[in-house]
Scaffold this motif. Structure first.
Motif, PDB file in Angstrom:
ATOM      1  N   TRP A 105       0.831  -1.202   0.000  1.00  0.00           N
ATOM      2  CA  TRP A 105       0.000   0.000   0.000  1.00  0.00           C
ATOM      3  C   TRP A 105       0.868   1.256   0.000  1.00  0.00           C
ATOM      4  O   TRP A 105       0.597   2.227  -0.706  1.00  0.00           O
ATOM      5  CB  TRP A 105      -0.955  -0.013   1.195  1.00  0.00           C
ATOM      6  CG  TRP A 105      -1.822   1.204   1.306  1.00  0.00           C
ATOM      7  CD1 TRP A 105      -1.887   2.071   2.350  1.00  0.00           C
ATOM      8  CD2 TRP A 105      -2.741   1.705   0.327  1.00  0.00           C
ATOM      9  NE1 TRP A 105      -2.786   3.070   2.091  1.00  0.00           N
ATOM     10  CE2 TRP A 105      -3.338   2.878   0.855  1.00  0.00           C
ATOM     11  CE3 TRP A 105      -3.130   1.287  -0.937  1.00  0.00           C
ATOM     12  CZ2 TRP A 105      -4.281   3.626   0.168  1.00  0.00           C
ATOM     13  CZ3 TRP A 105      -4.072   2.034  -1.632  1.00  0.00           C
ATOM     14  CH2 TRP A 105      -4.640   3.187  -1.078  1.00  0.00           C
ATOM     15  N   SER A 106       1.939   1.237   0.773  1.00  0.00           N
ATOM     16  CA  SER A 106       2.849   2.381   0.827  1.00  0.00           C
ATOM     17  C   SER A 106       3.481   2.631  -0.555  1.00  0.00           C
ATOM     18  O   SER A 106       3.544   3.777  -1.018  1.00  0.00           O
ATOM     19  CB  SER A 106       3.937   2.120   1.871  1.00  0.00           C
ATOM     20  OG  SER A 106       4.862   3.170   1.891  1.00  0.00           O
ATOM     21  N   LEU A 107       3.935   1.573  -1.223  1.00  0.00           N
ATOM     22  CA  LEU A 107       4.506   1.720  -2.559  1.00  0.00           C
ATOM     23  C   LEU A 107       3.450   2.208  -3.548  1.00  0.00           C
ATOM     24  O   LEU A 107       3.714   3.085  -4.369  1.00  0.00           O
ATOM     25  CB  LEU A 107       5.105   0.394  -3.056  1.00  0.00           C
ATOM     26  CG  LEU A 107       5.661   0.401  -4.474  1.00  0.00           C
ATOM     27  CD1 LEU A 107       6.819   1.401  -4.612  1.00  0.00           C
ATOM     28  CD2 LEU A 107       6.103  -1.008  -4.882  1.00  0.00           C
ATOM     29  N   PHE A 108       2.252   1.662  -3.440  1.00  0.00           N
ATOM     30  CA  PHE A 108       1.166   2.070  -4.325  1.00  0.00           C
ATOM     31  C   PHE A 108       0.913   3.566  -4.182  1.00  0.00           C
ATOM     32  O   PHE A 108       0.832   4.291  -5.177  1.00  0.00           O
ATOM     33  CB  PHE A 108      -0.100   1.269  -4.016  1.00  0.00           C
ATOM     34  CG  PHE A 108      -1.182   1.443  -5.033  1.00  0.00           C
ATOM     35  CD1 PHE A 108      -1.250   0.621  -6.140  1.00  0.00           C
ATOM     36  CD2 PHE A 108      -2.139   2.437  -4.884  1.00  0.00           C
ATOM     37  CE1 PHE A 108      -2.255   0.789  -7.095  1.00  0.00           C
ATOM     38  CE2 PHE A 108      -3.141   2.618  -5.828  1.00  0.00           C
ATOM     39  CZ  PHE A 108      -3.201   1.787  -6.928  1.00  0.00           C
ATOM     40  N   LEU A 109       0.809   4.041  -2.944  1.00  0.00           N
ATOM     41  CA  LEU A 109       0.567   5.466  -2.702  1.00  0.00           C
ATOM     42  C   LEU A 109       1.704   6.329  -3.231  1.00  0.00           C
ATOM     43  O   LEU A 109       1.478   7.402  -3.789  1.00  0.00           O
ATOM     44  CB  LEU A 109       0.366   5.735  -1.208  1.00  0.00           C
ATOM     45  CG  LEU A 109      -0.972   5.311  -0.622  1.00  0.00           C
ATOM     46  CD1 LEU A 109      -0.989   5.551   0.883  1.00  0.00           C
ATOM     47  CD2 LEU A 109      -2.121   6.037  -1.301  1.00  0.00           C
ATOM     48  N   GLU A 110       2.924   5.849  -3.059  1.00  0.00           N
ATOM     49  CA  GLU A 110       4.085   6.593  -3.560  1.00  0.00           C
ATOM     50  C   GLU A 110       4.023   6.738  -5.083  1.00  0.00           C
ATOM     51  O   GLU A 110       4.277   7.812  -5.628  1.00  0.00           O
ATOM     52  CB  GLU A 110       5.373   5.870  -3.162  1.00  0.00           C
ATOM     53  CG  GLU A 110       6.627   6.544  -3.646  1.00  0.00           C
ATOM     54  CD  GLU A 110       7.864   5.744  -3.295  1.00  0.00           C
ATOM     55  OE1 GLU A 110       8.796   5.740  -4.125  1.00  0.00           O
ATOM     56  OE2 GLU A 110       7.910   5.121  -2.208  1.00  0.00           O
ATOM     57  N   ALA A 117      -4.118  13.362  -1.932  1.00  0.00           N
ATOM     58  CA  ALA A 117      -5.234  12.899  -1.101  1.00  0.00           C
ATOM     59  C   ALA A 117      -6.328  12.334  -2.007  1.00  0.00           C
ATOM     60  O   ALA A 117      -6.919  13.057  -2.802  1.00  0.00           O
ATOM     61  CB  ALA A 117      -5.767  14.044  -0.255  1.00  0.00           C
ATOM     62  N   LEU A 118      -6.544  11.033  -1.896  1.00  0.00           N
ATOM     63  CA  LEU A 118      -7.611  10.398  -2.670  1.00  0.00           C
ATOM     64  C   LEU A 118      -8.928  10.535  -1.915  1.00  0.00           C
ATOM     65  O   LEU A 118      -8.954  10.380  -0.686  1.00  0.00           O
ATOM     66  CB  LEU A 118      -7.302   8.913  -2.883  1.00  0.00           C
ATOM     67  CG  LEU A 118      -6.060   8.567  -3.705  1.00  0.00           C
ATOM     68  CD1 LEU A 118      -5.793   7.069  -3.661  1.00  0.00           C
ATOM     69  CD2 LEU A 118      -6.235   9.031  -5.136  1.00  0.00           C
ATOM     70  N   MET A 147      -2.584   5.277 -12.856  1.00  0.00           N
ATOM     71  CA  MET A 147      -3.706   5.940 -12.191  1.00  0.00           C
ATOM     72  C   MET A 147      -3.298   7.255 -11.527  1.00  0.00           C
ATOM     73  O   MET A 147      -4.127   7.917 -10.907  1.00  0.00           O
ATOM     74  CB  MET A 147      -4.325   4.996 -11.147  1.00  0.00           C
ATOM     75  CG  MET A 147      -4.917   3.722 -11.731  1.00  0.00           C
ATOM     76  SD  MET A 147      -6.147   4.014 -13.016  1.00  0.00           S
ATOM     77  CE  MET A 147      -7.503   4.654 -12.052  1.00  0.00           C
ATOM     78  N   ARG A 148      -2.043   7.638 -11.696  1.00  0.00           N
ATOM     79  CA  ARG A 148      -1.552   8.902 -11.134  1.00  0.00           C
ATOM     80  C   ARG A 148      -2.411  10.058 -11.640  1.00  0.00           C
ATOM     81  O   ARG A 148      -2.633  10.213 -12.830  1.00  0.00           O
ATOM     82  CB  ARG A 148      -0.108   9.127 -11.535  1.00  0.00           C
ATOM     83  CG  ARG A 148       0.490  10.416 -10.998  1.00  0.00           C
ATOM     84  CD  ARG A 148       1.905  10.618 -11.485  1.00  0.00           C
ATOM     85  NE  ARG A 148       2.812   9.680 -10.863  1.00  0.00           N
ATOM     86  CZ  ARG A 148       3.562   9.952  -9.788  1.00  0.00           C
ATOM     87  NH1 ARG A 148       3.505  11.153  -9.256  1.00  0.00           N
ATOM     88  NH2 ARG A 148       4.342   9.049  -9.267  1.00  0.00           N
ATOM     89  N   GLY A 149      -2.937  10.842 -10.717  1.00  0.00           N
ATOM     90  CA  GLY A 149      -3.744  12.012 -11.070  1.00  0.00           C
ATOM     91  C   GLY A 149      -5.202  11.711 -11.380  1.00  0.00           C
ATOM     92  O   GLY A 149      -5.966  12.618 -11.680  1.00  0.00           O
ATOM     93  N   VAL A 150      -5.606  10.446 -11.297  1.00  0.00           N
ATOM     94  CA  VAL A 150      -6.998  10.081 -11.589  1.00  0.00           C
ATOM     95  C   VAL A 150      -7.788  10.073 -10.290  1.00  0.00           C
ATOM     96  O   VAL A 150      -7.423   9.383  -9.342  1.00  0.00           O
ATOM     97  CB  VAL A 150      -7.075   8.678 -12.260  1.00  0.00           C
ATOM     98  CG1 VAL A 150      -8.517   8.251 -12.455  1.00  0.00           C
ATOM     99  CG2 VAL A 150      -6.316   8.668 -13.579  1.00  0.00           C
ATOM    100  N   ASP A 151      -8.877  10.828 -10.253  1.00  0.00           N
ATOM    101  CA  ASP A 151      -9.727  10.809  -9.058  1.00  0.00           C
ATOM    102  C   ASP A 151     -11.171  10.438  -9.395  1.00  0.00           C
ATOM    103  O   ASP A 151     -12.043  10.474  -8.527  1.00  0.00           O
ATOM    104  CB  ASP A 151      -9.654  12.130  -8.288  1.00  0.00           C
ATOM    105  CG  ASP A 151     -10.086  13.323  -9.121  1.00  0.00           C
ATOM    106  OD1 ASP A 151     -10.498  13.134 -10.280  1.00  0.00           O
ATOM    107  OD2 ASP A 151     -10.006  14.444  -8.599  1.00  0.00           O
ATOM    108  N   ASP A 152     -11.409  10.049 -10.639  1.00  0.00           N
ATOM    109  CA  ASP A 152     -12.739   9.618 -11.068  1.00  0.00           C
ATOM    110  C   ASP A 152     -12.988   8.189 -10.587  1.00  0.00           C
ATOM    111  O   ASP A 152     -12.260   7.254 -10.952  1.00  0.00           O
ATOM    112  CB  ASP A 152     -12.844   9.699 -12.590  1.00  0.00           C
ATOM    113  CG  ASP A 152     -14.199   9.227 -13.105  1.00  0.00           C
ATOM    114  OD1 ASP A 152     -15.181   9.251 -12.340  1.00  0.00           O
ATOM    115  OD2 ASP A 152     -14.260   8.810 -14.281  1.00  0.00           O
ATOM    116  N   ILE A 153     -14.003   8.009  -9.773  1.00  0.00           N
ATOM    117  CA  ILE A 153     -14.297   6.699  -9.184  1.00  0.00           C
ATOM    118  C   ILE A 153     -14.591   5.645 -10.250  1.00  0.00           C
ATOM    119  O   ILE A 153     -14.245   4.476 -10.087  1.00  0.00           O
ATOM    120  CB  ILE A 153     -15.433   6.793  -8.140  1.00  0.00           C
ATOM    121  CG1 ILE A 153     -15.489   5.505  -7.309  1.00  0.00           C
ATOM    122  CG2 ILE A 153     -16.763   7.094  -8.817  1.00  0.00           C
ATOM    123  CD1 ILE A 153     -16.282   5.625  -6.050  1.00  0.00           C
TER     124      ILE A 153
END
Length: 180
Positions: A105-110, A117-118, A147-153
């Motif tokens: 999860w930490s790597l994914f968030l990085e 903030a998602l 998915m970087r920068g994507v906030d569309d559910i």
């Protein structure tokens, strides 16, 4: 003789290695001559380490020009497949375990964007996407980066569905994320 696809793949490796040792193989089409020239160039170097990353198939090192058992020349290869290590006669095998859920999860968030903030509903789906990657670093970084920068559910749900639909088991995880 190597298969056509394998030859192309190994040819890319050979060209990359040749470039590093300042060897021009662009005019050498014959597989054996290319291998011999590369082997000579590598044997001339003192105290060198060659790293082949993410090897998926075994092959005969000498056939592509990588000298083995030469003083001062060391080879390190990484693979997810123990059979590749066995068939290539690796002297030392070190198993690296997949990341824990927290590390994944930490790597994914990085990779999705450190400090981004998602929205809560997207964060839950993103956690599921990370979980589908089975703790494999490369499998995590590919979808996270896309998915970087994507906030569309809807896009996040779609990404999760693609990963779930292509599910073939952890042993074949490397095939899953390439379909992504």
């Amino acid at each position: 003789m190597l298969g056509k696809d394998k030859y192309l793949f190994f040819s890319l490796w050979i060209n990359d290695i040749a470039t590093i040792v300042h060897l021009d193989l662009s005019n050498v089409d014959d597989e054996k001559k290319r291998a011999a020239k590369l082997a000579q160039a590598l044997m001339r170097r003192q105290q060198s380490v060659l790293i082949l990353d993410d090897v998926w198939n075994h092959f005969v090192l000498e056939k592509v020009g990588i000298p083995v058992r030469v003083n001062g020349c060391k080879l390190i290869l990484t693979t997810r497949l123990l059979d590749v290590c066995r068939r290539m006669g690796c002297q030392v095998k070190i198993k690296v375990e997949p990341f824990s859920k927290e590390e994944a999860w930490s790597l994914f968030l990085e990779k999705v964007g450190h400090g981004v903030a998602l929205p809560p509903e997207v964060k839950d789906i993103a956690r599921s996407v990370a979980k589908e990657c089975a703790g494999l670093p490369l499998a995590i970084t590919v979808p996270a980066g896309s998915m970087r920068g994507v906030d569309d559910i809807c896009e996040w749900r779609n990404a999760l569905e693609i990963l779930k639909e292509s599910k073939v088991g952890q042993d074949d995880m490397e095939l899953r994320f390439f379909k992504y």
